[in-house]
Design a protein around this motif. Structure first.
Motif, PDB file in Angstrom:
ATOM      1  N   ASP A 113       8.527   8.286  33.387  1.00 28.78           N
ATOM      2  CA  ASP A 113       9.917   8.157  34.125  1.00 28.78           C
ATOM      3  C   ASP A 113      10.464   9.461  34.188  1.00 28.78           C
ATOM      4  N   LEU A 114      10.156  10.154  35.419  1.00 27.35           N
ATOM      5  CA  LEU A 114      10.579  11.377  35.694  1.00 27.35           C
ATOM      6  C   LEU A 114      12.145  11.348  36.137  1.00 27.35           C
ATOM      7  N   GLU A 115      12.669  10.414  36.560  1.00 27.18           N
ATOM      8  CA  GLU A 115      14.099  10.248  36.923  1.00 27.18           C
ATOM      9  C   GLU A 115      14.894  10.127  35.605  1.00 27.18           C
ATOM     10  N   ASN A 116      14.684   9.516  34.835  1.00 25.53           N
ATOM     11  CA  ASN A 116      15.317   9.458  33.576  1.00 25.53           C
ATOM     12  C   ASN A 116      14.793  10.172  32.383  1.00 25.53           C
ATOM     13  N   GLN A 117      13.640  11.208  32.685  1.00 25.05           N
ATOM     14  CA  GLN A 117      13.325  11.870  31.708  1.00 25.05           C
ATOM     15  C   GLN A 117      12.574  11.076  30.475  1.00 25.05           C
ATOM     16  N   LEU A 118      11.933  10.404  30.561  1.00 21.88           N
ATOM     17  CA  LEU A 118      11.390   9.327  29.496  1.00 21.88           C
ATOM     18  C   LEU A 118       9.840   9.312  29.714  1.00 21.88           C
ATOM     19  N   LEU A 119       9.267   9.087  28.449  1.00 19.11           N
ATOM     20  CA  LEU A 119       8.116   8.462  28.483  1.00 19.11           C
ATOM     21  C   LEU A 119       8.088   7.078  27.898  1.00 19.11           C
ATOM     22  N   GLU A 120       7.189   6.325  28.536  1.00 17.14           N
ATOM     23  CA  GLU A 120       7.165   4.889  27.855  1.00 17.14           C
ATOM     24  C   GLU A 120       5.910   4.557  27.413  1.00 17.14           C
ATOM     25  N   ILE A 121       5.738   4.233  26.018  1.00 18.29           N
ATOM     26  CA  ILE A 121       4.301   3.941  25.727  1.00 18.29           C
ATOM     27  C   ILE A 121       4.293   2.587  26.032  1.00 18.29           C
ATOM     28  N   ARG A 122       2.921   2.233  26.401  1.00 16.80           N
ATOM     29  CA  ARG A 122       2.451   1.045  26.992  1.00 16.80           C
ATOM     30  C   ARG A 122       1.378   0.408  26.111  1.00 16.80           C
ATOM     31  N   MET A 123       0.924  -0.555  26.390  1.00 16.56           N
ATOM     32  CA  MET A 123      -0.050  -1.367  25.633  1.00 16.56           C
ATOM     33  C   MET A 123      -1.585  -0.797  25.835  1.00 16.56           C
ATOM     34  N   ASP A 124      -2.362  -0.761  24.902  1.00 13.99           N
ATOM     35  CA  ASP A 124      -3.669  -0.169  24.994  1.00 13.99           C
ATOM     36  C   ASP A 124      -4.590  -1.061  26.045  1.00 13.99           C
ATOM     37  N   GLN A 125      -5.323  -0.169  26.824  1.00 12.08           N
ATOM     38  CA  GLN A 125      -6.268  -0.833  27.715  1.00 12.08           C
ATOM     39  C   GLN A 125      -5.728  -1.463  28.903  1.00 12.08           C
ATOM     40  N   THR A 126      -4.678  -2.136  28.782  1.00 12.20           N
ATOM     41  CA  THR A 126      -3.954  -2.652  30.097  1.00 12.20           C
ATOM     42  C   THR A 126      -2.677  -1.813  30.654  1.00 12.20           C
ATOM     43  N   ALA A 127      -2.141  -0.912  29.929  1.00  6.27           N
ATOM     44  CA  ALA A 127      -0.974  -0.181  30.421  1.00  6.27           C
ATOM     45  C   ALA A 127       0.137  -1.094  30.533  1.00  6.27           C
ATOM     46  N   GLN A 128       0.183  -2.352  30.238  1.00  6.36           N
ATOM     47  CA  GLN A 128       1.303  -3.115  30.836  1.00  6.36           C
ATOM     48  C   GLN A 128       2.490  -2.733  29.536  1.00  6.36           C
ATOM     49  N   PRO A 129       3.521  -2.940  30.250  1.00  9.49           N
ATOM     50  CA  PRO A 129       4.758  -2.707  29.201  1.00  9.49           C
ATOM     51  C   PRO A 129       4.786  -3.651  27.982  1.00  9.49           C
ATOM     52  N   TYR A 130       5.506  -3.196  26.913  1.00 10.42           N
ATOM     53  CA  TYR A 130       5.531  -4.097  25.645  1.00 10.42           C
ATOM     54  C   TYR A 130       6.808  -5.104  25.944  1.00 10.42           C
ATOM     55  N   ALA A 131       6.777  -6.013  25.271  1.00  9.71           N
ATOM     56  CA  ALA A 131       7.810  -7.181  25.659  1.00  9.71           C
ATOM     57  C   ALA A 131       9.364  -6.568  25.431  1.00  9.71           C
ATOM     58  N   VAL A 132       9.535  -5.782  24.681  1.00 10.90           N
ATOM     59  CA  VAL A 132      10.656  -4.943  24.253  1.00 10.90           C
ATOM     60  C   VAL A 132      10.453  -3.516  24.512  1.00 10.90           C
ATOM     61  N   GLN A 133      10.505  -3.114  25.806  1.00 13.96           N
ATOM     62  CA  GLN A 133      10.209  -1.795  26.210  1.00 13.96           C
ATOM     63  C   GLN A 133      11.174  -0.603  25.539  1.00 13.96           C
ATOM     64  N   ASP A 134      12.069  -1.027  25.373  1.00 11.68           N
ATOM     65  CA  ASP A 134      13.232  -0.005  24.847  1.00 11.68           C
ATOM     66  C   ASP A 134      12.751   0.432  23.509  1.00 11.68           C
ATOM     67  N   ASP A 135      11.989  -0.247  22.738  1.00  7.90           N
ATOM     68  CA  ASP A 135      11.460  -0.055  21.382  1.00  7.90           C
ATOM     69  C   ASP A 135      10.190   1.326  21.533  1.00  7.90           C
ATOM     70  N   PHE A 136      10.003   1.443  22.816  1.00  6.84           N
ATOM     71  CA  PHE A 136       8.540   2.272  23.151  1.00  6.84           C
ATOM     72  C   PHE A 136       8.971   3.512  23.868  1.00  6.84           C
ATOM     73  N   LEU A 137      10.383   3.942  23.753  1.00  6.93           N
ATOM     74  CA  LEU A 137      10.574   5.227  24.677  1.00  6.93           C
ATOM     75  C   LEU A 137      10.667   6.462  23.830  1.00  6.93           C
ATOM     76  N   LEU A 138      10.222   7.511  24.744  1.00 10.23           N
ATOM     77  CA  LEU A 138      10.451   8.987  24.108  1.00 10.23           C
ATOM     78  C   LEU A 138      11.307   9.630  25.028  1.00 10.23           C
ATOM     79  N   GLU A 139      12.143  10.404  24.595  1.00  9.73           N
ATOM     80  CA  GLU A 139      13.190  11.126  25.275  1.00  9.73           C
ATOM     81  C   GLU A 139      12.783  12.647  25.066  1.00  9.73           C
ATOM     82  N   LEU A 140      13.081  12.945  26.538  1.00  9.46           N
ATOM     83  CA  LEU A 140      12.739  14.828  26.554  1.00  9.46           C
ATOM     84  C   LEU A 140      13.723  15.232  25.557  1.00  9.46           C
ATOM     85  N   SER A 141      13.221  16.124  24.845  1.00  8.31           N
ATOM     86  CA  SER A 141      14.107  16.998  23.799  1.00  8.31           C
ATOM     87  C   SER A 141      14.415  18.303  24.315  1.00  8.31           C
TER      88      SER A 141
END
Length: 148
Positions: free
Chosen positions: A120-148
């Protein structure tokens, strides 16, 4: 009769000073050009995610600290540490590849779990997605990594 020309040492010092300034400016220009060539997704990202066995945060589990460095040459360094202290710190290095032409979905090669990432370039975030499908997890906010 020959005329003698005297050059004061102060002027000579000023000339050398100009050369140092020019070299410094050249170094600054090189650094700036390197920065401009760096992809906007490159950088260090960090966050706290659920442990590897969970798809959302658990009340009694502190989760794990995740640090991911994406480099301009499409290599990465991933560091995962269980905050419960039950597992060893895991450090993985390798290459990644983009799965789309927009450079928003990438796959960390040689990583077995949680290897699909949405950028997510706009918000400078990475979101970890589900293996194989790359679908978001139900609670997406639990899988965010912020640019440090």
């Amino acid at each position: 009769m020959k005329k003698v020309i005297l050059i004061p040492l102060i002027a000579t010092g000023a000339l050398f000073g100009c050369q140092d300034t020019n070299q410094s400016q050249a170094k600054d220009k090189t650094t700036l050009e390197h920065e401009m060539q760096k992809p906007i997704w490159a950088g260090s990202y960090s966050g706290t995610t659920p442990c590897l066995g969970c798809s959302s945060r658990c009340e009694d589990c502190p989760g794990m600290a995740v640090d991911l460095v994406l480099k301009a040459n499409q290599s990465y360094e991933l560091r995962r540490e269980s905050l419960s202290g039950h597992n060893e710190v895991e450090v993985l290095k390798g290459q990644f590849k983009f799965k789309d032409t927009d450079d928003t979905q990438l796959e960390l090669l040689n990583v077995k779990t949680r290897n699909m990432i949405f950028v997510d370039l706009e918000n400078q975030l990475l979101e970890i997605r589900m293996d194989q499908t790359a679908q978001p997890y139900a609670v997406q906010d639990d899988f965010l990594l912020e640019l440090s």
